[in-house]
Design an enzyme around this catalytic site. Structure first.
Site, short mmCIF file in Angstrom:
data_model
loop_
_atom_site.label_atom_id
_atom_site.label_comp_id
_atom_site.label_asym_id
_atom_site.label_seq_id
_atom_site.Cartn_x
_atom_site.Cartn_y
_atom_site.Cartn_z
N GLU A 94 103.21 -54.39 82.21
CA GLU A 94 104.30 -53.63 82.80
C GLU A 94 103.99 -52.14 82.81
O GLU A 94 103.27 -51.63 81.95
CB GLU A 94 105.61 -53.89 82.03
CG GLU A 94 106.06 -55.35 82.18
CD GLU A 94 107.44 -55.64 81.60
OE1 GLU A 94 108.07 -56.60 82.08
OE2 GLU A 94 107.88 -54.93 80.66
N CYS B 186 104.40 -44.31 83.15
CA CYS B 186 104.16 -44.87 81.82
C CYS B 186 103.30 -46.11 82.02
O CYS B 186 103.74 -47.07 82.67
CB CYS B 186 105.48 -45.22 81.14
SG CYS B 186 105.27 -46.06 79.55
N CYS C 120 100.09 -56.84 72.49
CA CYS C 120 99.76 -55.85 71.46
C CYS C 120 99.46 -56.57 70.15
O CYS C 120 100.10 -57.56 69.82
CB CYS C 120 100.93 -54.88 71.26
SG CYS C 120 100.56 -53.48 70.17
N CYS D 95 105.04 -53.75 65.28
CA CYS D 95 106.14 -52.84 64.99
C CYS D 95 107.46 -53.58 65.21
O CYS D 95 107.66 -54.20 66.25
CB CYS D 95 106.06 -51.60 65.88
SG CYS D 95 104.51 -50.68 65.68
N CYS E 263 109.85 -52.87 68.42
CA CYS E 263 109.26 -52.81 69.76
C CYS E 263 109.07 -54.21 70.33
O CYS E 263 108.47 -55.08 69.68
CB CYS E 263 107.91 -52.09 69.69
SG CYS E 263 107.02 -52.04 71.26
N GLY F 41 100.77 -52.14 74.41
CA GLY F 41 99.49 -52.04 73.73
C GLY F 41 99.31 -50.75 72.95
O GLY F 41 100.07 -49.80 73.08
N GLU F 42 98.29 -50.75 72.10
CA GLU F 42 97.90 -49.57 71.30
C GLU F 42 96.65 -48.96 71.93
O GLU F 42 95.56 -49.53 71.85
CB GLU F 42 97.63 -50.00 69.85
CG GLU F 42 96.90 -48.99 69.00
CD GLU F 42 97.52 -47.60 68.97
OE1 GLU F 42 96.82 -46.63 69.33
OE2 GLU F 42 98.71 -47.48 68.61
N SER G 32 99.71 -42.02 73.41
CA SER G 32 100.56 -42.23 72.24
C SER G 32 99.97 -43.33 71.36
O SER G 32 99.60 -44.40 71.84
CB SER G 32 101.96 -42.65 72.70
OG SER G 32 102.78 -42.92 71.59
N SER H 167 103.50 -41.97 67.17
CA SER H 167 104.77 -42.67 66.94
C SER H 167 104.99 -42.75 65.44
O SER H 167 104.44 -43.62 64.77
CB SER H 167 104.72 -44.08 67.55
OG SER H 167 104.62 -44.01 68.94
N LEU H 168 105.80 -41.85 64.93
CA LEU H 168 105.94 -41.71 63.48
C LEU H 168 107.11 -42.55 62.96
O LEU H 168 106.92 -43.45 62.15
CB LEU H 168 106.12 -40.23 63.14
CG LEU H 168 105.90 -39.81 61.69
CD1 LEU H 168 104.48 -40.15 61.23
CD2 LEU H 168 106.16 -38.32 61.53
N ASN I 211 116.38 -48.13 71.78
CA ASN I 211 116.75 -49.03 72.86
C ASN I 211 116.74 -50.46 72.34
O ASN I 211 115.67 -50.97 71.98
CB ASN I 211 115.78 -48.87 74.03
CG ASN I 211 115.74 -47.43 74.50
OD1 ASN I 211 116.74 -46.88 74.94
ND2 ASN I 211 114.58 -46.80 74.38
N CYS J 299 111.82 -46.97 76.30
CA CYS J 299 110.85 -46.96 75.21
C CYS J 299 111.07 -48.16 74.27
O CYS J 299 112.17 -48.39 73.80
CB CYS J 299 111.00 -45.65 74.43
SG CYS J 299 109.90 -45.49 73.04
#
Length: 351
Positions: free
Chosen positions: A95, A108, A115, A119, A122, A166-167, A198, A221-222, A297, A340
């Site tokens: 996506e 984006c 992934c 997390c 997410c 993904g990372e 990111s 992304s903390l 979200n 997000c």
């Protein structure tokens, strides 16, 4: 009779393409023309390469393949955000999102199918990672979203964020190659300053970005500046503690002199107290940075909720009182699961 497998032409750099053409008894200068069609003009078929002879185009089509990404489906949000599902040549789906604002058009893009990180907040983290995207597959997302921006809003893309599925730093080589093609004069010729990658925080790869002299923007992304809390929502923190990340970021900044953006989703009753803001302010002292406070979200897999508005405002005001450049980012495309943390393919890929 077994048909020889075609070579993915966009996996070749210019010298490799020249070698292939010479081996085919073609003049080496043709490679530059073909390269221009592939990366400047974003051709998706050899038939489009009109300054090449029909015979050469036929030979190229028999020898090579262009694994073009296609828009499978697009959804339009009430706030004009557009979410796309992109079908890859092998049938997999990722996506990507167009986020239109008055002063910018942002794409984006995704860097992996699924992934490998988990997390908890997410949606993509609840999918399996099937594979990394190739550089051209990332590039194609940018081209397609740019076309969408021009068609729907009469404006080209101004910004690109690697914040989709993904990372990115676990697909390091392809991500950097895609950025090289997007920024190159013989590519899309966009500015590095308009690109943000990111990461959830892979310390050794952040150092590698420093060694490689990355020119684009880096966002981390903390979401918690306390190891116990961060471990709870981002299992990757167990192998990449806040201290390890701070050391890597100091190294990165010493090498690149690029400030970093910290992304911080403010969750209700989890990381939204002033004590959490104090922890974050301490982490911000390591290197020059800014903070984006992000609305949460909701996703069906998790029961987190967004912090109250007054809590977010108080959090922001505390950071500002400490001299930290802080923005509150409002959600875009939430009604179509394009915001997000909401990207998760609901359609089945081709088997």
């Amino acid at each position: 009779m077994v048909t020889a497998k075609k070579t993915d032409i966009r996996a070749l750099d210019l010298p490799q393409l020249q070698q292939h053409l010479v081996a085919m008894q073609q003049p080496a200068f043709r490679a530059k023309q073909i390269y221009q069609w592939l990366w400047e003009k974003s051709a998706t078929s050899f038939e489009q390469m009109s300054n090449l002879s029909k015979d050469l185009r036929k030979v190229l089509d028999e020898t090579f393949t262009i694994n073009a990404v296609q828009v499978n489906n697009s959804q339009f949000s009430n706030d004009h955000t557009i979410k796309n599902t992109f079908r890859l040549a092998d049938g997999n789906i990722v996506e990507g999102v167009l986020i239109p604002l008055e002063d910018r058009m942002t794409a984006c893009v995704s860097s992996q199918v699924g992934c490998s990180l988990t997390c908890k907040f997410c949606a993509t983290g609840y999918m399996d990672r099937k594979r990394n995207l190739n550089a051209d597959e990332i590039y194609d997302q940018v081209v397609l979203i740019d076309k969408q921006a021009k068609q729907n809003y009469n404006n080209p893309l101004t910004n690109i964020v690697y914040m989709g599925m993904g990372e990115p730093l676990l697909n390091y080589a392809n991500v950097l190659k895609s950025i090289e093609r997007i920024t190159a004069p013989d590519g899309l010729n966009m500015s590095y300053k308009r690109i943000t990658v990111s990461t959830a925080g892979i310390a050794k790869m952040i150092k590698k970005l420093g060694d490689d002299g990355a020119k684009f923007n880096l966002a981390l992304s903390l979401h918690a500046a306390d190891d116990k809390k961060r471990n709870e929502i981002m299992p990757i923190n167990e192998a990449n503690s806040l201290k390890a990340l701070a050391d890597a970021l100091k190294y990165y900044f010493a090498k690149t002199k690029n400030p970093v953006t910290y992304e911080y989703i403010v969750f209700n009753h989890f990381n939204d107290e002033i004590s959490d803001a104090m922890d974050l302010a301490k982490f911000c002292k390591h290197i020059p940075c800014k903070v984006n406070l992000i609305e949460y979200n909701p996703i069906s897999f998790a029961d987190f909720t967004n912090a109250e508005g007054d809590k977010i405002d108080a959090f922001s005001n505390y950071l500002k009182s400490q001299g930290i450049n802080t923005n509150i980012r409002r959600s875009r495309g939430k009604d179509i699961d394009a915001a997000c943390g909401q990207l998760a393919v609901k359609e089945e890929a081709n088997s």
